[in-house]
Scaffold this active site. Structure first.
Site, PDB file in Angstrom:
ATOM      1  N   HIS A 188       0.823  -1.216   0.000  1.00 34.04           N
ATOM      2  CA  HIS A 188       0.000   0.000   0.000  1.00 34.04           C
ATOM      3  C   HIS A 188       0.858   1.268   0.000  1.00 34.04           C
ATOM      4  O   HIS A 188       0.320   2.372   0.014  1.00 34.04           O
ATOM      5  CB  HIS A 188      -0.961   0.015   1.188  1.00 34.04           C
ATOM      6  CG  HIS A 188      -0.308  -0.210   2.523  1.00 34.04           C
ATOM      7  ND1 HIS A 188       0.483   0.734   3.135  1.00 34.04           N
ATOM      8  CD2 HIS A 188      -0.323  -1.283   3.349  1.00 34.04           C
ATOM      9  CE1 HIS A 188       0.917   0.264   4.294  1.00 34.04           C
ATOM     10  NE2 HIS A 188       0.447  -0.964   4.451  1.00 34.04           N
ATOM     11  N   HIS A 189       2.185   1.126  -0.006  1.00 33.61           N
ATOM     12  CA  HIS A 189       3.108   2.244  -0.205  1.00 33.61           C
ATOM     13  C   HIS A 189       2.856   3.388   0.783  1.00 33.61           C
ATOM     14  O   HIS A 189       2.937   4.570   0.400  1.00 33.61           O
ATOM     15  CB  HIS A 189       3.023   2.772  -1.641  1.00 33.61           C
ATOM     16  CG  HIS A 189       2.991   1.695  -2.681  1.00 33.61           C
ATOM     17  ND1 HIS A 189       4.032   0.819  -2.883  1.00 33.61           N
ATOM     18  CD2 HIS A 189       2.026   1.338  -3.561  1.00 33.61           C
ATOM     19  CE1 HIS A 189       3.722  -0.026  -3.860  1.00 33.61           C
ATOM     20  NE2 HIS A 189       2.504   0.254  -4.272  1.00 33.61           N
ATOM     21  N   CYS A 190       2.562   3.049   2.024  1.00 38.61           N
ATOM     22  CA  CYS A 190       2.283   4.072   3.056  1.00 38.61           C
ATOM     23  C   CYS A 190       1.112   4.965   2.649  1.00 38.61           C
ATOM     24  O   CYS A 190       1.075   6.155   2.998  1.00 38.61           O
ATOM     25  CB  CYS A 190       3.517   4.921   3.325  1.00 38.61           C
ATOM     26  SG  CYS A 190       4.975   3.974   3.809  1.00 38.61           S
ATOM     27  N   ALA A 191       0.181   4.417   1.882  1.00 42.09           N
ATOM     28  CA  ALA A 191      -0.951   5.217   1.387  1.00 42.09           C
ATOM     29  C   ALA A 191      -2.226   4.370   1.372  1.00 42.09           C
ATOM     30  O   ALA A 191      -2.872   4.213   0.337  1.00 42.09           O
ATOM     31  CB  ALA A 191      -0.649   5.756  -0.008  1.00 42.09           C
TER      32      ALA A 191
END
Length: 237
Positions: free
Chosen positions: A187-190
């Site tokens: 989730h790529h910190c998102a």
């Protein structure tokens, strides 16, 4: 997502309503010219390891009048001016916010990274990355099963976040790794952004100044082979 946000306009809107503006420039400073004077932000932060520097270090820019009004949040050596039994006074900027022994080696490494990037020229790096990001986008857009997140127009950053129908991003990144191709999945910190798009995770291929068009072509070839190995097929539009 590869988009380039209008931070100067955002900062102006924040100030219009009496708010302070902090810009997270970790994904920008290594890739394009950034001017805090032009943006007129109150704070700006960036990390060293994303700009060819060592891990464990970054920097914070803050407007002098705001920093002077802020109390220190850590205590230790170098941040004190005078100490009394009843109270203490603090050193001036930037020492007030740099308690204890600094990360000396990391700071030297970060300085070397800044000099290296400046020797190439941030305008040149940005132009190159826009070209490479456009080429990566063109190659991925040719497949029907690929869903690309973010803007479909140029200029855009040198990366593409995407999903492939019937293929889990983590499975894809694991197989590509065996082919010597490194992408990121998750989730790529998102997480809120992924909820907006209605997906749990995505894959992301990122390029930098050390990549070239041959690397993109190799990635696309490995992508086709990996998707086939995972029981799916990529078809041209």
């Amino acid at each position: 997502l590869g988009c380039i946000n209008p931070v100067k306009e955002i900062a102006a809107l924040a100030h219009q309503y009496g708010a302070l503006c902090l810009v997270d420039a970790c994904q920008s400073v290594p890739h394009m010219p950034v001017s805090v004077r032009d943006i007129d932000c109150d704070f700006l932060v960036a990390s060293g390891h994303k700009m060819c520097g060592p891990t464990g270090i970054g920097f914070l820019f803050g407007k002098r009048d705001i920093l002077n009004e802020m109390p220190p949040f850590l205590g230790g050596g170098e941040m004190i001016a005078d100490v009394f039994l009843e109270y203490s006074t603090y050193a001036g900027l930037p020492h007030k916010f740099e308690a204890g022994t600094p990360a000396i080696g990391e700071a030297i490494g970060l300085g070397a990274a800044v000099e290296y990037l400046n020797s190439i020229g941030m305008d040149r790096i940005a132009e190159f990355e826009h070209h490479m990001g456009g080429y990566l986008l063109e190659r991925l857009q040719k497949f029907k099963e690929v869903r690309i997140f973010g803007p479909k127009t140029k200029p855009r950053a040198g990366l593409c976040a995407f999903n492939i129908e019937g293929v889990h991003p983590t499975d894809l990144s694991s197989i590509l790794d065996l082919e010597g191709v490194g992408i990121r999945s998750g989730h790529h910190c998102a997480q809120p952004l992924h909820r907006y798009f209605g997906v749990e995770s995505s894959a992301r291929a990122s390029l930098y100044l050390y990549n070239n068009r041959d690397d993109v072509d190799r990635f696309i070839l490995a992508l086709e082979e990996s998707v086939t190995l995972l029981g799916q097929t990529l078809t041209l539009r």
